[in-house]
Design a protein around this motif. Structure first.
Motif, PDB file in Angstrom:
ATOM      1  N   LEU A  22      73.436  34.946  85.161  1.00  9.46           N
ATOM      2  CA  LEU A  22      72.794  33.630  85.237  1.00  9.46           C
ATOM      3  C   LEU A  22      73.467  32.775  86.292  1.00  9.46           C
ATOM      4  CD1 LEU A  22      72.552  32.876  81.414  1.00  9.46           C
ATOM      5  CD2 LEU A  22      70.657  33.504  82.904  1.00  9.46           C
ATOM      6  N   ASN A 127      75.443  26.034  64.985  1.00  9.41           N
ATOM      7  CA  ASN A 127      74.278  25.145  65.075  1.00  9.41           C
ATOM      8  C   ASN A 127      73.091  25.784  64.371  1.00  9.41           C
ATOM      9  OD1 ASN A 127      75.700  23.388  66.792  1.00  9.41           O
ATOM     10  ND2 ASN A 127      75.021  24.487  68.631  1.00  9.41           N
ATOM     11  N   TYR A 129      68.971  25.305  64.039  1.00 12.80           N
ATOM     12  CA  TYR A 129      67.771  24.650  64.540  1.00 12.80           C
ATOM     13  C   TYR A 129      66.609  24.925  63.598  1.00 12.80           C
ATOM     14  CZ  TYR A 129      70.225  24.327  69.041  1.00 12.80           C
ATOM     15  OH  TYR A 129      71.134  24.064  70.033  1.00 12.80           O
ATOM     16  N   HIS A 138      73.450  18.537  78.324  1.00 11.88           N
ATOM     17  CA  HIS A 138      74.821  18.029  78.210  1.00 11.88           C
ATOM     18  C   HIS A 138      75.772  19.023  78.849  1.00 11.88           C
ATOM     19  CE1 HIS A 138      74.529  20.905  74.888  1.00 11.88           C
ATOM     20  NE2 HIS A 138      75.839  21.024  74.981  1.00 11.88           N
ATOM     21  N   ASP A 140      79.718  20.799  78.097  1.00 16.25           N
ATOM     22  CA  ASP A 140      80.733  20.991  77.072  1.00 16.25           C
ATOM     23  C   ASP A 140      82.080  20.722  77.739  1.00 16.25           C
ATOM     24  OD1 ASP A 140      78.540  21.844  75.684  1.00 16.25           O
ATOM     25  OD2 ASP A 140      79.380  23.764  75.093  1.00 16.25           O
ATOM     26  N   PHE A 161      66.099  28.149  76.425  1.00 22.03           N
ATOM     27  CA  PHE A 161      67.346  27.591  76.867  1.00 22.03           C
ATOM     28  C   PHE A 161      67.185  26.905  78.211  1.00 22.03           C
ATOM     29  CE2 PHE A 161      71.504  27.181  78.019  1.00 22.03           C
ATOM     30  CZ  PHE A 161      72.089  26.886  76.818  1.00 22.03           C
ATOM     31  N   TRP A 163      69.126  25.869  81.556  1.00 28.34           N
ATOM     32  CA  TRP A 163      70.344  26.238  82.303  1.00 28.34           C
ATOM     33  C   TRP A 163      70.348  25.402  83.561  1.00 28.34           C
ATOM     34  CZ3 TRP A 163      74.936  28.144  82.595  1.00 28.34           C
ATOM     35  CH2 TRP A 163      75.391  28.884  83.684  1.00 28.34           C
ATOM     36  N   TRP A 185      79.868  32.156  79.485  1.00 26.17           N
ATOM     37  CA  TRP A 185      79.995  31.466  80.754  1.00 26.17           C
ATOM     38  C   TRP A 185      81.327  30.767  80.864  1.00 26.17           C
ATOM     39  CZ3 TRP A 185      77.918  29.441  76.606  1.00 26.17           C
ATOM     40  CH2 TRP A 185      78.011  28.077  76.382  1.00 26.17           C
ATOM     41  N   HIS A 194      73.409  22.010  80.224  1.00 28.36           N
ATOM     42  CA  HIS A 194      72.557  22.950  79.498  1.00 28.36           C
ATOM     43  C   HIS A 194      71.976  22.256  78.279  1.00 28.36           C
ATOM     44  CE1 HIS A 194      76.627  23.308  77.872  1.00 28.36           C
ATOM     45  NE2 HIS A 194      76.044  23.539  76.709  1.00 28.36           N
ATOM     46  N   ARG A 211      66.675  28.987  63.710  1.00 23.13           N
ATOM     47  CA  ARG A 211      67.553  29.655  64.675  1.00 23.13           C
ATOM     48  C   ARG A 211      68.982  29.214  64.403  1.00 23.13           C
ATOM     49  NH1 ARG A 211      69.753  27.897  69.930  1.00 23.13           N
ATOM     50  NH2 ARG A 211      70.405  29.776  71.009  1.00 23.13           N
ATOM     51  N   ARG A 217      84.825  28.823  71.242  1.00 26.80           N
ATOM     52  CA  ARG A 217      85.503  28.000  72.245  1.00 26.80           C
ATOM     53  C   ARG A 217      87.004  28.058  72.078  1.00 26.80           C
ATOM     54  NH1 ARG A 217      81.644  23.559  72.578  1.00 26.80           N
ATOM     55  NH2 ARG A 217      79.637  24.367  71.871  1.00 26.80           N
TER      56      ARG A 217
HETATM   57  C1  MD3 Z   1      72.438  30.290  77.886  1.00 26.12           C
HETATM   58  N1  MD3 Z   1      74.560  24.970  72.097  1.00 26.12           N
HETATM   59  O1  MD3 Z   1      76.667  23.771  70.963  1.00 26.12           O
HETATM   60  S1  MD3 Z   1      74.529  27.846  73.465  1.00 26.12           S
HETATM   61  C2  MD3 Z   1      76.465  23.539  72.194  1.00 26.12           C
HETATM   62  O2  MD3 Z   1      71.889  27.172  71.661  1.00 26.12           O
HETATM   63  C3  MD3 Z   1      75.278  24.163  72.843  1.00 26.12           C
HETATM   64  O3  MD3 Z   1      72.914  25.860  70.290  1.00 26.12           O
HETATM   65  C4  MD3 Z   1      73.345  25.562  72.567  1.00 26.12           C
HETATM   66  O4  MD3 Z   1      75.024  23.902  73.974  1.00 26.12           O
HETATM   67  C5  MD3 Z   1      72.683  26.277  71.431  1.00 26.12           C
HETATM   68  O5  MD3 Z   1      77.210  22.856  72.894  1.00 26.12           O
HETATM   69  C6  MD3 Z   1      73.557  26.452  73.726  1.00 26.12           C
HETATM   70  C7  MD3 Z   1      75.512  27.870  74.892  1.00 26.12           C
HETATM   71  C8  MD3 Z   1      74.929  28.161  76.233  1.00 26.12           C
HETATM   72  C9  MD3 Z   1      75.380  27.419  77.296  1.00 26.12           C
HETATM   73  C10 MD3 Z   1      74.891  27.683  78.585  1.00 26.12           C
HETATM   74  C11 MD3 Z   1      73.919  28.648  78.784  1.00 26.12           C
HETATM   75  C12 MD3 Z   1      73.974  29.126  76.419  1.00 26.12           C
HETATM   76  C13 MD3 Z   1      73.444  29.377  77.703  1.00 26.12           C
HETATM   77  C14 MD3 Z   1      73.369  28.909  80.047  1.00 26.12           C
HETATM   78  C15 MD3 Z   1      72.388  29.818  80.221  1.00 26.12           C
HETATM   79  C16 MD3 Z   1      71.909  30.524  79.137  1.00 26.12           C
END
Ligand code: MD3
Ligand code: FE
Length: 220
Positions: A22, A127, A129, A138, A140, A161, A163, A185, A194, A211, A217
């Motif tokens: 990605l 998380n 959903y 946002h 991280d 998602f 990106w 990542w 993201h 989901r 982390r």
């Molecule tokens: C995939 N959570 O908790 S996962 C978070 O799906 C958060 O719950 C999201 O962002 C969730 O802070 C995203 C993490 C992630 C981050 C960057 C990406 C997944 C990604 C970039 C591309 C594809």
């Protein structure tokens, strides 16, 4: 019977490994967690009996649509005072549940596969959903160690998602994430914006009507 072309031999094999880049240091490992997915969801359900799902408040006073819990020495919390990592669950006053071995093993295997050997996560944010829940764009950036990657595991209903780039202004790409997908990542991609589009309703054999996303982390 017509013969499938050689490059399609694994097209219908859910166990076939697929690493989709990605970014320079971000990779989507399609189906990487599939074999462990049922066990991971059982762990999540157990964790939620000790650290219940909750909708956190943002410092601006909004209630997040995503329900959260966590495990590990630390987990991420948000309230009117701000965002931070904490060792105790503010709802129960107890330490967060321990990180299950199956979580740690999967996160470390995925990080290694993506070129981040030696990943030692100390926090797992979980998380959930429901249909309509979303996460706006946002970064991280509450983790002290920006050299460590983040590993994300998608379970249950699929999500779209977002990106993005290094600034909020860059138009994000849409990446569909499915049950069992893992994203790693770090490095130059660690601070990309993201988010997640509102979840579409559906039914999944493992999670039912939702989901679940795990993010591993290194917070401290
Ligand atoms: C995939 N959570 O908790 S996962 C978070 O799906 C958060 O719950 C999201 O962002 C969730 O802070 C995203 C993490 C992630 C981050 C960057 C990406 C997944 C990604 C970039 C591309 C594809
Ligand atoms: Fe995030």
């Amino acid at each position: 019977m017509p013969q499938a072309p050689a490059d399609d031999l694994f097209a219908n094999d859910p166990a076939a490994p697929q690493a989709l880049p990605l970014g320079a240091q971000a990779v989507l490992l399609r189906g990487f967690a599939l074999a462990q997915a049922d066990a991971l969801v059982q762990c999540v359900q157990h964790i939620a009996t000790h650290a219940p799902w909750r909708h956190m408040q943002t410092p601006g006073g909004q209630t997040m649509s995503v329900a959260m819990t966590g495990c590990g020495p630390l987990s991420w919390i948000s309230d009117r005072r701000g965002y931070r990592y904490a060792a105790h669950d503010p709802l129960t006053g107890q330490p967060w549940p321990a990180m299950p071995q199956a979580f740690l093993q999967l996160a470390q295997a995925a990080a290694q596969q993506a070129g981040f050997a030696g990943f030692q996560p100390d926090a797992c944010l979980i998380n959930r959903y429901a249909p309509g829940a979303r996460m706006s764009l946002h970064q991280d950036r509450d983790e002290r160690d920006m050299d460590a990657p983040i590993v994300s595991v998608s379970l249950g209903l699929p999500a779209m998602f977002l990106w993005g780039g290094a600034t909020r202004a860059e138009r994000p790409l849409r990446v569909p994430l499915q049950h069992g997908d893992v994203v790693v990542w770090g490095g130059v991609d660690r601070l990309r914006f993201h988010g997640v589009l509102p979840l579409a309703p559906g039914a999944h054999p493992t999670t039912g009507d939702c989901r679940i996303n795990l993010t591993f982390r290194k917070a401290r």
